[in-house]
Design an enzyme around this catalytic site. Structure first.
Site, PDB file in Angstrom:
ATOM      1  N   CYS A 198       0.670  -1.343   0.018  1.00 17.62           N
ATOM      2  CA  CYS A 198      -0.002  -0.107   0.162  1.00 17.62           C
ATOM      3  C   CYS A 198       0.766   1.229  -0.005  1.00 17.62           C
ATOM      4  CB  CYS A 198      -0.819  -0.104   1.196  1.00 17.62           C
ATOM      5  SG  CYS A 198      -2.342   0.569   0.958  1.00 17.62           S
ATOM      6  N   GLN A 199       2.080   1.020   0.584  1.00 15.65           N
ATOM      7  CA  GLN A 199       2.934   2.372   0.820  1.00 15.65           C
ATOM      8  C   GLN A 199       3.817   2.541  -0.402  1.00 15.65           C
ATOM      9  OE1 GLN A 199       3.052   4.723   3.394  1.00 15.65           O
ATOM     10  NE2 GLN A 199       1.179   4.055   4.160  1.00 15.65           N
TER      11      GLN A 199
END
Lengths: 410, 139
Positions: B51-52
């Site tokens: 996600c990051q």
């Protein structure tokens, strides 16, 4: 820096026990309020009081506890009606949150009233929860999804929107405030334009309700959805407002207890509004506590809270702009207290990790708005979002923290 | 050097640091030193999405050992990847498959493997192990 005269921020901070702790040896600075706000003691106490003294299943019991639980649950519905400026409690449906509210409308209103060849308009700054349910519906029923473009400043291109509208458009679904950019969208204008073509409008108010005064009747919104946890209330509870005549025309969402009038194996008749959309035992304690959260906001005054947050936004924008290599993403004229930024040559995850080590909590990433990140040609941002309990000194901590990040990484 | 000897060596290196900033500066330095991957190898096949941040992992067999090369767009992740490669790369698939990676916790970095970080690092460790299992089955 001027202080907010009308609010005693230190006293407010004392209402939020979670703020009084150290993270990695430093006093916590909580700047992830757009993701979820912290909860005041009064909200926490309402939940414990409910389970300690009033817990019972609502609506059908005739004993005292059931009466008390039902009374408090329905009192919360009335408080929300007042909070939104709705005309009737029949228009207030409890959901698990904004996401469920949107999915409910997509599954019921969408399936019944939007047909093949019709169009739905969303915007380029929507959260995934206001994109994916419509994509699913569009795929299923051969509906076209159109997207209002976002300008370089992070505002909606209203001219493009006006040109998109036609009799084919059955629904417009946009956010009141962007979670990634903080932009306050001109929802009244959006609604009026849509109505002139006969389209209904859903407003995703997740980011708006803790900052702006909401009046669904003045807006003439057909649907308005929000989550309790972003306005100092508990997680797992939210509200769908819908105009009564539209809600009445919609088929039920989930089948089960509470939402029925009579059940036989041959035929079931459905309950009246709002219960028609509230199958199963709801999240009673958290509904009751949502009222306490609204009272907390009302006690301090939304205008006062907004004034304090605006001051923080202005101060943060000034201070962050002075950091070389930092660029604020989202520079709309009308914003709530959200500052999203990128830094030259530094990945947002590194910013997040190094700020956390200094006790500063920000959110990093795409904020569930990947198409918006693609629009700005970035992978993600770092986002600081402020609430009533935040201070100028905390923004100074963020700025100092970012200087340290730069020193460590560049 | 065995996998555990490499881990112990890293743990010892980290004992020198007494504050978080020194520790992270060292990891950042390791991130800068990691050669990474050429752009043409940062393919969809090699990507581990988080996600990051994204991580790319390449594995190849050299004689009896498995060699890893990896890259990330976030420098701290890259530093942690550097250490994982130092520990695992160049060992046999069997050794890698059964390795117990305890050094991340000992140096206080286990939170980077936690689910909440969603940064692809935890998935990368899993993927390294999967390669090792696949190669050991081949033999």
């Amino acid at each position: 820096m001027q202080l907010t005269e009308t609010l005693d921020i230190q006293a407010i901070r004392a209402d939020f026990p979670i703020l009084n702790q150290e993270i990695n040896g430093r006093k916590l600075v909580y700047f992830d309020n757009a993701a979820t706000t912290q909860k005041p003691t009064s909200v926490i106490e309402t939940i414990t009081h409910y389970y300690n003294f009033d817990n019972a299943n609502i609506h059908r019991g005739i004993h005292t506890l059931a009466e008390r639980a039902t009374r408090d649950f329905e009192a919360s519905r009335e408080a929300i009606r007042d909070f939104l400026g709705a005309s009737s409690i029949e228009e207030i449906i409890f959901t698990s949150g904004t996401t469920q509210g949107i999915n409910l409308v997509a599954s019921t209103f969408g399936r019944k009233f939007i047909k093949e060849g019709d169009e739905i308009i969303i915007s380029g700054m929507e959260h995934h929860s206001n994109i994916v349910p419509w994509q699913m519906l569009c795929e299923e029923n051969g509906i076209k999804l159109k997207v209002i473009p976002v300008t370089d400043l992070g505002e909606l291109d209203m001219e493009a929107y006006a040109n998109m509208l036609s009799e084919k458009v059955k629904l417009v679904s946009v956010n009141h405030v962007s979670n990634s950019l903080g932009t306050i969208n001109p929802v009244k204008e959006i609604i009026d334009l849509a109505h002139s073509f006969g389209a209904k409008v859903l407003i995703d108010g997740a980011q708006a309700t803790s900052h702006l005064n909401i009046d669904v009747q003045a807006l003439d919104a057909d649907f308005y959805v929000f989550s309790a946890h972003k306005l100092y209330g508990p997680t797992g509870i939210g509200v769908l407002y819908g105009k009564k005549d539209i809600l009445n025309a919609m088929p039920p969402y989930m089948g089960g207890g509470e939402m029925i009038k009579d059940v036989t194996f041959e035929k079931t008749t459905y309950n009246e509004l709002p219960y028609k959309f509230e199958a199963g035992t709801p999240n009673i304690a958290d509904v009751v506590a949502l009222k306490t959260a609204l009272e907390y906001i009302a006690f301090h005054g939304k205008e006062n809270i907004a004034a304090h947050e605006d001051m923080l936004l202005q101060y943060a924008t000034e201070q962050l702009s002075e950091i070389e290599g930092l660029k604020i993403i989202g520079q709309a004229k009308e914003k709530i207290s959200v500052v999203s930024f990128v830094m030259d040559g530094i990945h947002h995850q590194d910013i997040g990790v190094l700020l956390d080590n200094q006790g500063v909590a920000v959110r990093t990433g795409h904020h569930c708005t990947q198409p918006l990140m693609q629009r700005f040609n970035i992978l993600g941002t770092s986002r600081a979002s402020f609430a009533v309990y935040n201070t100028v000194e905390e923004i100074d901590r963020l700025v100092a923290g970012l200087h340290k990040v730069k020193k460590m990484l560049l | 050097m065995t996998i555990n000897e490499s881990q112990d060596e890293i743990i010892e290196e980290f004992e020198l640091f007494d504050d978080w900033a020194d520790k992270y500066e060292y990891i950042i330095d390791l991130g800068k030193k990691l050669k990474g991957l050429p752009e043409e190898q940062k393919t969809e096949d090699n990507i581990i999405k988080g996600c990051q941040s994204r991580v790319w992992l390449n594995a190849r067999k050299e004689d009896e050992s498995l060699v890893f090369e990896a890259d990330s767009e976030a420098i701290i992740v890259k530093g942690l990847v550097n250490m994982l490669i130092r520990v695992l790369s160049g060992h046999t698939p069997q050794e890698i498959a059964k390795a117990d990676l305890y050094f991340m916790e000992k140096i206080g970095m286990s939170q980077h493997l936690a689910q909440t970080r969603s940064n692809g690092l935890a998935s990368m460790v899993k993927q390294m192990k999967n390669y090792a299992i696949a190669y050991s089955l081949k033999n």
